[in-house]
Design a protein around this motif. Structure first.
Motif, short mmCIF file in Angstrom:
data_model
loop_
_atom_site.label_atom_id
_atom_site.label_comp_id
_atom_site.label_asym_id
_atom_site.label_seq_id
_atom_site.Cartn_x
_atom_site.Cartn_y
_atom_site.Cartn_z
N LEU A 81 0.84 -1.21 0.00
CA LEU A 81 0.00 0.00 0.00
C LEU A 81 0.86 1.25 0.00
CD1 LEU A 81 -2.72 -1.08 2.59
CD2 LEU A 81 -2.98 -0.88 0.11
N TRP A 82 1.95 1.22 0.78
CA TRP A 82 2.87 2.35 0.84
C TRP A 82 3.51 2.58 -0.53
CZ3 TRP A 82 8.11 3.04 0.08
CH2 TRP A 82 8.65 4.25 0.55
N MET A 83 3.88 1.50 -1.21
CA MET A 83 4.51 1.63 -2.52
C MET A 83 3.53 2.21 -3.54
SD MET A 83 7.06 -1.61 -2.91
CE MET A 83 6.19 -2.88 -2.06
N VAL A 84 2.28 1.78 -3.49
CA VAL A 84 1.27 2.32 -4.41
C VAL A 84 1.06 3.81 -4.12
CG1 VAL A 84 -1.18 2.27 -5.01
CG2 VAL A 84 0.12 0.14 -4.85
N ALA A 85 0.95 4.18 -2.84
CA ALA A 85 0.77 5.59 -2.48
C ALA A 85 1.97 6.42 -2.94
CB ALA A 85 0.55 5.73 -0.98
N THR A 86 3.17 5.86 -2.83
CA THR A 86 4.37 6.57 -3.31
C THR A 86 4.29 6.79 -4.81
OG1 THR A 86 5.70 5.60 -1.53
CG2 THR A 86 6.89 6.50 -3.42
N GLY A 87 3.87 5.77 -5.54
CA GLY A 87 3.71 5.90 -6.99
C GLY A 87 2.68 6.94 -7.37
N VAL A 88 1.57 6.97 -6.63
CA VAL A 88 0.53 7.96 -6.91
C VAL A 88 1.06 9.37 -6.65
CG1 VAL A 88 -1.74 8.82 -6.19
CG2 VAL A 88 -1.39 6.37 -6.54
N LEU A 89 1.81 9.53 -5.55
CA LEU A 89 2.40 10.85 -5.28
C LEU A 89 3.39 11.26 -6.36
CD1 LEU A 89 3.03 11.02 -1.43
CD2 LEU A 89 1.54 12.45 -2.83
N ASN A 90 4.21 10.32 -6.80
CA ASN A 90 5.16 10.63 -7.87
C ASN A 90 4.42 11.01 -9.15
OD1 ASN A 90 7.69 10.41 -6.62
ND2 ASN A 90 7.62 8.19 -6.74
N GLY A 91 3.33 10.32 -9.44
CA GLY A 91 2.53 10.68 -10.61
C GLY A 91 1.84 12.02 -10.43
N GLY A 92 1.38 12.30 -9.20
CA GLY A 92 0.71 13.56 -8.91
C GLY A 92 1.63 14.76 -9.04
N THR A 93 2.93 14.53 -8.84
CA THR A 93 3.90 15.62 -9.02
C THR A 93 4.53 15.56 -10.40
OG1 THR A 93 5.72 14.32 -8.10
CG2 THR A 93 4.43 15.67 -6.56
N ARG A 94 4.05 14.64 -11.22
CA ARG A 94 4.55 14.43 -12.59
C ARG A 94 6.04 14.10 -12.60
NH1 ARG A 94 1.29 17.71 -16.89
NH2 ARG A 94 2.21 16.01 -18.04
N GLY A 95 6.48 13.37 -11.56
CA GLY A 95 7.86 12.92 -11.51
C GLY A 95 8.84 13.97 -11.08
N LEU A 96 8.36 15.01 -10.45
CA LEU A 96 9.20 16.14 -10.08
C LEU A 96 10.47 15.72 -9.33
CD1 LEU A 96 8.85 19.20 -10.42
CD2 LEU A 96 7.97 19.26 -8.10
N LEU A 97 10.34 14.76 -8.43
CA LEU A 97 11.47 14.35 -7.61
C LEU A 97 12.14 13.08 -8.13
CD1 LEU A 97 9.79 15.06 -4.21
CD2 LEU A 97 11.53 16.43 -5.32
N GLU A 98 11.51 12.40 -9.06
CA GLU A 98 12.06 11.14 -9.55
C GLU A 98 12.77 11.26 -10.89
OE1 GLU A 98 12.23 8.20 -7.91
OE2 GLU A 98 11.46 9.38 -6.25
N LEU A 99 12.33 12.21 -11.70
CA LEU A 99 12.95 12.36 -13.02
C LEU A 99 14.30 13.06 -12.89
CD1 LEU A 99 9.87 13.44 -15.14
CD2 LEU A 99 10.98 11.21 -15.11
N ARG A 100 15.19 12.74 -13.79
CA ARG A 100 16.49 13.41 -13.81
C ARG A 100 16.30 14.86 -14.25
NH1 ARG A 100 19.93 8.66 -16.83
NH2 ARG A 100 19.67 7.12 -15.18
N THR A 101 17.22 15.69 -13.83
CA THR A 101 17.13 17.13 -14.10
C THR A 101 16.99 17.41 -15.59
OG1 THR A 101 18.44 17.59 -12.13
CG2 THR A 101 18.31 19.33 -13.79
N ARG A 102 17.67 16.64 -16.43
CA ARG A 102 17.61 16.91 -17.87
C ARG A 102 16.22 16.69 -18.46
NH1 ARG A 102 21.81 12.65 -18.39
NH2 ARG A 102 20.77 10.68 -18.06
N MET A 103 15.34 16.02 -17.72
CA MET A 103 13.99 15.77 -18.20
C MET A 103 12.99 16.82 -17.70
SD MET A 103 14.36 13.29 -20.20
CE MET A 103 12.66 12.88 -20.56
N LEU A 104 13.44 17.76 -16.90
CA LEU A 104 12.55 18.78 -16.34
C LEU A 104 12.78 20.11 -17.04
CD1 LEU A 104 13.10 18.03 -12.54
CD2 LEU A 104 11.25 17.19 -14.00
N ASP A 105 11.70 20.85 -17.23
CA ASP A 105 11.86 22.19 -17.78
C ASP A 105 12.17 23.17 -16.63
OD1 ASP A 105 9.41 22.88 -16.56
OD2 ASP A 105 8.26 22.47 -18.38
N GLU A 106 12.37 24.43 -16.96
CA GLU A 106 12.78 25.41 -15.96
C GLU A 106 11.74 25.57 -14.86
OE1 GLU A 106 12.84 25.99 -19.32
OE2 GLU A 106 15.01 25.70 -19.53
N ARG A 107 10.48 25.57 -15.22
CA ARG A 107 9.40 25.70 -14.22
C ARG A 107 9.43 24.53 -13.26
NH1 ARG A 107 5.02 23.14 -13.68
NH2 ARG A 107 5.13 22.21 -15.73
#
Length: 185
Positions: A81-107
């Protein structure tokens, strides 16, 4: 020329790898958006994640300190359940903390930095309050304060510092703008 939403090479010399593109697609899956489409839903997921984290850490602590094998059962239920909630949070932030910097725009980089700064301040306040409670209890000789081994204080502090940026990013995430119909050129 429009840039594809599945490929965002922002790193100049560093181009997006196959892994980067795959993670970007997972974190930005349109089918999952209804789960975290509103601020209320994201707050609920953050609350559930905090509760699941606390319950999981409590089970681990009790399992270790009491050596009761039955505590493995709730732990086995809580972890998925914790892993699913973590995945939902990562999706809710659109990968803000999981994606590498090169995949993020300036905003997104600015949002990640802002979430990290707020999380740092919140974690510092919580750690200062916890330290104050322990110092005060020691100073007044409070016998009612349960003896907590330092290792468990550190484990809980580590979990909080590790997860606080995800919780803050989940709370700060903005709703997606409504799609506007494209104009014919």
């Amino acid at each position: 020329m429009t840039q594809s939403t599945t490929e965002r090479p922002h790193g100049g010399a560093q181009q997006a790898t196959k892994y980067d593109r795959a993670m970007f697609r997972v974190m930005n899956d349109p089918a999952a958006r209804p789960v975290f489409a509103t601020a209320g839903r994201r707050r609920a997921v953050v609350g559930a994640h905090v509760a699941l984290t606390g319950a999981t850490l409590t089970c681990v602590t009790l399992l270790y300190s009491r050596d009761d094998a039955w505590l493995i059962a709730p732990l086995a239920a809580l972890l998925p359940l914790w892993m699913v909630a973590t995945g939902v949070l990562n999706g809710g932030t659109r990968g803000l903390l999981e994606l590498r910097t090169r995949m993020l725009d300036e905003r997104q980089r600015a949002e990640r930095d802002r979430a990290g700064a707020v999380a740092h301040r919140a974690a510092t306040v919580l750690l200062a309050v916890a330290a104050g409670v322990f110092v005060l209890a020691e100073a007044v000789g409070a016998d009612g304060l349960p003896g907590v081994p330092a290792v468990w204080v550190l484990v809980y502090a580590l979990a909080m510092v590790w997860l606080m940026p995800l919780w803050v990013a989940g709370l700060q995430a903005r709703d997606e703008p409504a799609d506007e119909p494209e104009e014919a050129e």
